[in-house]
Write a protein that holds these residues in place. Structure first.
Motif: not given
Length: 423
Positions: A24, A27, A164, A171
């Motif tokens: 996370y 990310l 994203l 991811t």
């Protein structure tokens, strides 16, 4: 067992949570970098658009006519001029965005700094959409013609989804790897506990079977003892041999029982400080007498003086007997030697034979439970692959180690190395 399982599960969960938190954080860093890169590119787009609309050209003249509602140089209505200017400006902005690597939905509005509305893009976003605005102040031709400061405001929605999509290379693999790790660990744990259940069931079966064998063995021993009382002198050696073999069979049954206990980690070994030499000497003498009857060559050489060990005599003797028995079974004309000596605060028991030997590949597996060498000469000798597994476990419980040196067709040497007690 249950406590260990809970510890493993707790470690797995904590590790998984830790990995998820780290991913996370990565990310978030990736999103921030993507946003920074987007802002850098958009700054370049803003400069390109401002420079392209700075001079008088067909596009800026069309926009100026639409804003001023001037159709002097057009045969179309003002509505058509305004629609044309919207689409041409929209296409111009798309071109600049794509040239700088930005391909996402946008809208725009062209207005003055005092909020007077001029033009709006053909596309509109919903009211509830999360929108981010990037104003571009125009210079040159249009502000001069309109006599006001003119702002071209670009609007983008759901930029996080766009960022994203740019991070899919990070991811998606991260999620797949985490899922793969979870599946692998769950499978390993499931297999481990399934195997533990199989081992437990197998040990229970072996224990029940060996307990059942004890009764007939005891009966045979008792019957032999009764027969000895009235036996003729020439019959007594034969009865003695029967008793000797019954004793050996009893030892083997006890060995199988204790192997199950050793595997279940029960504290079945009580190590006491003893002088092991008298026990080892007696074992060698008894084995020597038995080998004389079977016409097998056996010799032994034990060091003089005490051999002080922390040991459990019963299991240690069983282990040595097991190796001696294997040396006899797996040799055509056995020549067996046992040597016991101390070196570097350790006691060595070396047993050598001239048997069929063991290949390099089999040596890696020979101490595994139930493993038997896939060889015609070995398979002709009855066995269950328990002996050497038992030996290794017993020696390890004594904080020692077992070393096998063997060559196919040239015999085997097994060394039991045990730590000596400090006086």
């Amino acid at each position: 067992m249950l406590k260990k399982r809970n510890i493993y599960i707790a470690i797995f969960i904590v590790s998984l949570i830790g990995l998820a938190v780290i991913q996370y954080q990565y990310l978030r860093i990736g999103l921030n970098l993507a946003k920074l890169q987007f802002n850098t590119k958009l700054g370049k787009v803003s400069n390109d658009i401002a420079q392209g609309l700075e001079a008088a050209n067909q596009l800026t003249f069309l926009i100026r006519s639409a804003v001023k509602e001037d159709t002097t140089y057009f045969t179309s209505s003002i509505d058509s001029v305004q629609d044309a200017s919207r689409y041409f400006l929209n296409d111009y902005i798309i071109e600049k965005l794509v040239n700088n690597g930005i391909e996402t939905d946008f809208t725009y509005t062209l207005h003055s700094k005092d909020s007077s509305f001029y033009l709006q893009s053909p596309k509109r976003f919903e009211v509830n959409d999360k929108i981010e605005s990037y104003p571009i102040e125009l210079i040159g031709y249009l502000p001069k013609e309109l006599e006001k400061k003119v702002i071209l405001e670009l609007k983008f929605k759901n930029l996080n989804n766009f960022f994203l999509s740019k991070l899919n290379g990070l991811t998606l693999p991260s999620i797949l790897f985490i899922l793969g790790i979870c599946i692998a660990i769950i499978w390993v744990l499931k297999t481990y506990y399934w195997q533990r259940n199989v081992i437990t069931t197998t040990n229970e079966f072996i224990n029940n079977l060996t307990h059942e064998l004890k009764t007939p063995v005891f009966s045979i021993g008792l019957a032999t003892k009764i027969l000895e009382e009235s036996a003729l002198n020439e019959q007594k050696p034969i009865l003695g041999m029967i008793r000797q073999q019954v004793k050996r069979l009893t030892v083997h049954i006890d060995k199988v029982l204790e192997l199950g206990n050793l595997e279940s980690s029960n504290n079945v070994l009580k190590l006491d400080k003893i002088d092991f030499r008298p026990y080892l000497l007696k074992l060698c003498e008894e084995f020597s007498k038995l080998m004389e009857i079977e016409e097998v060559k056996f010799s032994y050489d034990l060091q003089q003086g005490g051999i002080m060990l922390n040991a459990e005599v019963f299991h240690l003797e069983n282990s040595i007997n097991n190796i001696l028995d294997n040396a006899k079974k797996y040799s055509v004309q056995p020549i067996i030697k046992l040597k016991g000596y101390s070196l570097n605060n350790q006691f060595f028991i070396e047993i050598t034979d001239n048997g069929i030997g063991v290949s390099e590949e089999d040596k890696k597996k020979i101490f595994l439970k139930y493993y038997r060498v896939n060889d015609k000469e070995v398979q002709s000798v009855k066995g269950y692959g328990l002996g050497l597994s038992y030996v290794k476990k017993v020696i390890e419980k004594h904080k020692g180690k077992v070393i096998m040196e063997s060559e196919k067709g040239k015999g085997t040497k097994i060394s039991l190395i045990l730590p000596l007690c400090n006086e």
